[in-house]
Design a protein around this motif. Sequence first.
Motif, mmCIF file in Angstrom:
data_model
loop_
_atom_site.group_PDB
_atom_site.id
_atom_site.type_symbol
_atom_site.label_atom_id
_atom_site.label_comp_id
_atom_site.label_asym_id
_atom_site.label_seq_id
_atom_site.Cartn_x
_atom_site.Cartn_y
_atom_site.Cartn_z
ATOM 1 N N PRO A 159 26.411 139.374 -66.667
ATOM 2 C CA PRO A 159 25.092 138.860 -67.049
ATOM 3 C C PRO A 159 23.957 139.615 -66.367
ATOM 4 O O PRO A 159 24.100 140.068 -65.222
ATOM 5 C CB PRO A 159 25.137 137.393 -66.602
ATOM 6 N N VAL A 160 22.842 139.740 -67.058
ATOM 7 C CA VAL A 160 21.642 140.292 -66.446
ATOM 8 C C VAL A 160 21.078 139.289 -65.438
ATOM 9 O O VAL A 160 20.608 139.656 -64.367
ATOM 10 C CB VAL A 160 20.599 140.639 -67.523
ATOM 11 N N VAL A 161 21.159 138.002 -65.780
ATOM 12 C CA VAL A 161 20.699 136.936 -64.881
ATOM 13 C C VAL A 161 21.846 135.951 -64.688
ATOM 14 O O VAL A 161 22.363 135.393 -65.657
ATOM 15 C CB VAL A 161 19.471 136.196 -65.453
ATOM 16 N N ASP A 162 22.261 135.763 -63.449
ATOM 17 C CA ASP A 162 23.270 134.763 -63.081
ATOM 18 C C ASP A 162 22.547 133.558 -62.498
ATOM 19 O O ASP A 162 21.857 133.676 -61.484
ATOM 20 C CB ASP A 162 24.243 135.352 -62.059
ATOM 21 N N LEU A 163 22.706 132.416 -63.140
ATOM 22 C CA LEU A 163 22.034 131.191 -62.698
ATOM 23 C C LEU A 163 23.052 130.298 -61.998
ATOM 24 O O LEU A 163 23.609 129.369 -62.567
ATOM 25 C CB LEU A 163 21.387 130.484 -63.893
ATOM 26 N N THR A 164 23.354 130.634 -60.753
ATOM 27 C CA THR A 164 24.259 129.860 -59.916
ATOM 28 C C THR A 164 23.515 129.460 -58.653
ATOM 29 O O THR A 164 22.945 130.332 -57.989
ATOM 30 C CB THR A 164 25.506 130.687 -59.543
ATOM 31 N N PRO A 165 23.474 128.188 -58.292
ATOM 32 C CA PRO A 165 24.127 127.065 -58.964
ATOM 33 C C PRO A 165 23.545 126.806 -60.345
ATOM 34 O O PRO A 165 22.409 127.162 -60.636
ATOM 35 C CB PRO A 165 23.863 125.888 -58.019
ATOM 36 N N SER A 166 24.365 126.170 -61.178
ATOM 37 C CA SER A 166 24.013 125.971 -62.578
ATOM 38 C C SER A 166 22.747 125.134 -62.733
ATOM 39 O O SER A 166 22.560 124.143 -62.041
ATOM 40 C CB SER A 166 25.174 125.277 -63.296
ATOM 41 N N ILE A 167 21.896 125.564 -63.673
ATOM 42 C CA ILE A 167 20.710 124.770 -64.007
ATOM 43 C C ILE A 167 20.914 124.007 -65.315
ATOM 44 O O ILE A 167 20.010 123.347 -65.796
ATOM 45 C CB ILE A 167 19.460 125.657 -64.125
ATOM 46 N N ALA A 168 22.132 124.102 -65.900
ATOM 47 C CA ALA A 168 22.375 123.603 -67.264
ATOM 48 C C ALA A 168 21.389 124.269 -68.215
ATOM 49 O O ALA A 168 20.552 123.634 -68.851
ATOM 50 C CB ALA A 168 22.290 122.089 -67.335
ATOM 51 N N VAL A 169 21.507 125.591 -68.306
ATOM 52 C CA VAL A 169 20.553 126.394 -69.054
ATOM 53 C C VAL A 169 20.491 125.971 -70.513
ATOM 54 O O VAL A 169 21.498 125.623 -71.127
ATOM 55 C CB VAL A 169 20.914 127.900 -68.928
ATOM 56 N N SER A 170 19.283 125.970 -71.054
ATOM 57 C CA SER A 170 19.078 125.627 -72.452
ATOM 58 C C SER A 170 18.588 126.882 -73.175
ATOM 59 O O SER A 170 18.922 128.003 -72.790
ATOM 60 C CB SER A 170 18.084 124.480 -72.579
ATOM 61 N N SER A 171 17.785 126.707 -74.202
ATOM 62 C CA SER A 171 17.259 127.841 -74.939
ATOM 63 C C SER A 171 16.104 128.487 -74.179
ATOM 64 O O SER A 171 15.702 128.022 -73.109
ATOM 65 C CB SER A 171 16.813 127.400 -76.327
ATOM 66 N N PHE A 172 15.547 129.555 -74.735
ATOM 67 C CA PHE A 172 14.478 130.284 -74.066
ATOM 68 C C PHE A 172 13.619 130.968 -75.123
ATOM 69 O O PHE A 172 13.985 131.032 -76.302
ATOM 70 C CB PHE A 172 15.052 131.324 -73.094
ATOM 71 N N ILE A 173 12.491 131.473 -74.698
ATOM 72 C CA ILE A 173 11.661 132.312 -75.552
ATOM 73 C C ILE A 173 11.266 133.559 -74.766
ATOM 74 O O ILE A 173 11.285 133.563 -73.539
ATOM 75 C CB ILE A 173 10.388 131.591 -76.068
ATOM 76 N N ILE A 174 10.927 134.604 -75.495
ATOM 77 C CA ILE A 174 10.371 135.816 -74.901
ATOM 78 C C ILE A 174 8.867 135.770 -75.153
ATOM 79 O O ILE A 174 8.425 135.744 -76.299
ATOM 80 C CB ILE A 174 11.009 137.071 -75.506
ATOM 81 N N THR A 175 8.081 135.722 -74.107
ATOM 82 C CA THR A 175 6.664 135.391 -74.208
ATOM 83 C C THR A 175 5.856 136.504 -74.858
ATOM 84 O O THR A 175 5.960 137.670 -74.485
ATOM 85 C CB THR A 175 6.081 135.108 -72.815
ATOM 86 N N THR A 176 5.045 136.111 -75.834
ATOM 87 C CA THR A 176 4.134 137.052 -76.498
ATOM 88 C C THR A 176 2.724 136.471 -76.614
ATOM 89 O O THR A 176 1.857 137.073 -77.241
ATOM 90 C CB THR A 176 4.645 137.405 -77.907
ATOM 91 N N SER A 177 2.481 135.322 -75.995
ATOM 92 C CA SER A 177 1.216 134.625 -76.158
ATOM 93 C C SER A 177 0.051 135.395 -75.537
ATOM 94 O O SER A 177 0.123 135.842 -74.387
ATOM 95 C CB SER A 177 1.288 133.233 -75.530
ATOM 96 N N GLU A 178 -1.027 135.537 -76.280
ATOM 97 C CA GLU A 178 -2.229 136.188 -75.758
ATOM 98 C C GLU A 178 -2.917 135.333 -74.702
ATOM 99 O O GLU A 178 -3.753 135.831 -73.953
ATOM 100 C CB GLU A 178 -3.197 136.469 -76.904
ATOM 101 N N GLN A 179 -2.567 134.043 -74.624
ATOM 102 C CA GLN A 179 -3.155 133.178 -73.606
ATOM 103 C C GLN A 179 -2.576 133.448 -72.212
ATOM 104 O O GLN A 179 -3.168 133.037 -71.214
ATOM 105 C CB GLN A 179 -2.930 131.707 -73.990
ATOM 106 N N PHE A 180 -1.430 134.111 -72.162
ATOM 107 C CA PHE A 180 -0.804 134.424 -70.877
ATOM 108 C C PHE A 180 -0.431 135.908 -70.862
ATOM 109 O O PHE A 180 0.749 136.272 -70.833
ATOM 110 C CB PHE A 180 0.445 133.565 -70.660
ATOM 111 N N PRO A 181 -1.417 136.784 -70.890
ATOM 112 C CA PRO A 181 -1.119 138.223 -71.010
ATOM 113 C C PRO A 181 -0.292 138.765 -69.857
ATOM 114 O O PRO A 181 0.478 139.708 -70.033
ATOM 115 C CB PRO A 181 -2.511 138.861 -71.059
ATOM 116 N N GLU A 182 -0.402 138.172 -68.670
ATOM 117 C CA GLU A 182 0.360 138.657 -67.526
ATOM 118 C C GLU A 182 1.846 138.295 -67.644
ATOM 119 O O GLU A 182 2.674 138.799 -66.884
ATOM 120 C CB GLU A 182 -0.210 138.108 -66.221
ATOM 121 N N TRP A 183 2.171 137.416 -68.584
ATOM 122 C CA TRP A 183 3.567 137.021 -68.798
ATOM 123 C C TRP A 183 4.195 137.761 -69.981
ATOM 124 O O TRP A 183 5.313 137.444 -70.373
ATOM 125 C CB TRP A 183 3.663 135.517 -69.065
#
Length: 207
Positions: A159-183
């Motif tokens: 994995p590129v990101v290992d989330l241990t201990p588990s966070i019970a990962v859910s879905s995600f988005i890749i941010t493109t919002s102009e309201q948060f340009p630094e993200w």
Amino acid sequence: WIEQETIWQADMEHYNASGGVGAGGRVAFDDAGHVYFSVGSRGPSAGIQDLSMPWGKMHRVNDDGSIPEDNPFADRDDLYRSIYTYGHRSPQGLEFDTSNGELWGSEHGPRGGDEVNRLLPGRNYGWPLHSLGLDYDGTPVEWGRDQGITFELSDIEQPVVDLTPSIAVSSFIITTSEQFPEWEGDFLVASLKARSLFRIDIEDNQL
């Protein structure tokens, strides 16, 4: 809703009554007419490493249901030619990054081992042979040994990101919002257990 068309369906022999299992199923589209979708595991380990079984896989078809000629197993008649990647446990998120043409997914591990993966065609993501988490009894994940499957760790895409201990990962988005340009381009990853939202900055496929 006007009409519908079935563009992919698993063989009926691969259906069963194991409802209620949190196996995960997501759909994503790229900008070249492909549909990606996940079929999560049917049980702890059975059939996930078997390419003639549909579950534990990411699939890819054209938007009319035909098989893309460049699918990794497109020339095989003894398996699901729609398979794009395999070795998945419980896919919870699936997103296509239009900025660079990359496909990403998130999935549950057992005790630890939640993952964010860059999904590369034909690659094996390890379940149930290997995990950075532990089995629920506290022992290493070694289901492959029970099935007589041998492998090299180098054959497993980590994995590129290992989330241990588990966070019970859910879905995600890749941010493109102009309201948060630094993200821009950051991953916003949700947690089921903690009811939290994590921002992950991935550069050059590294955390």
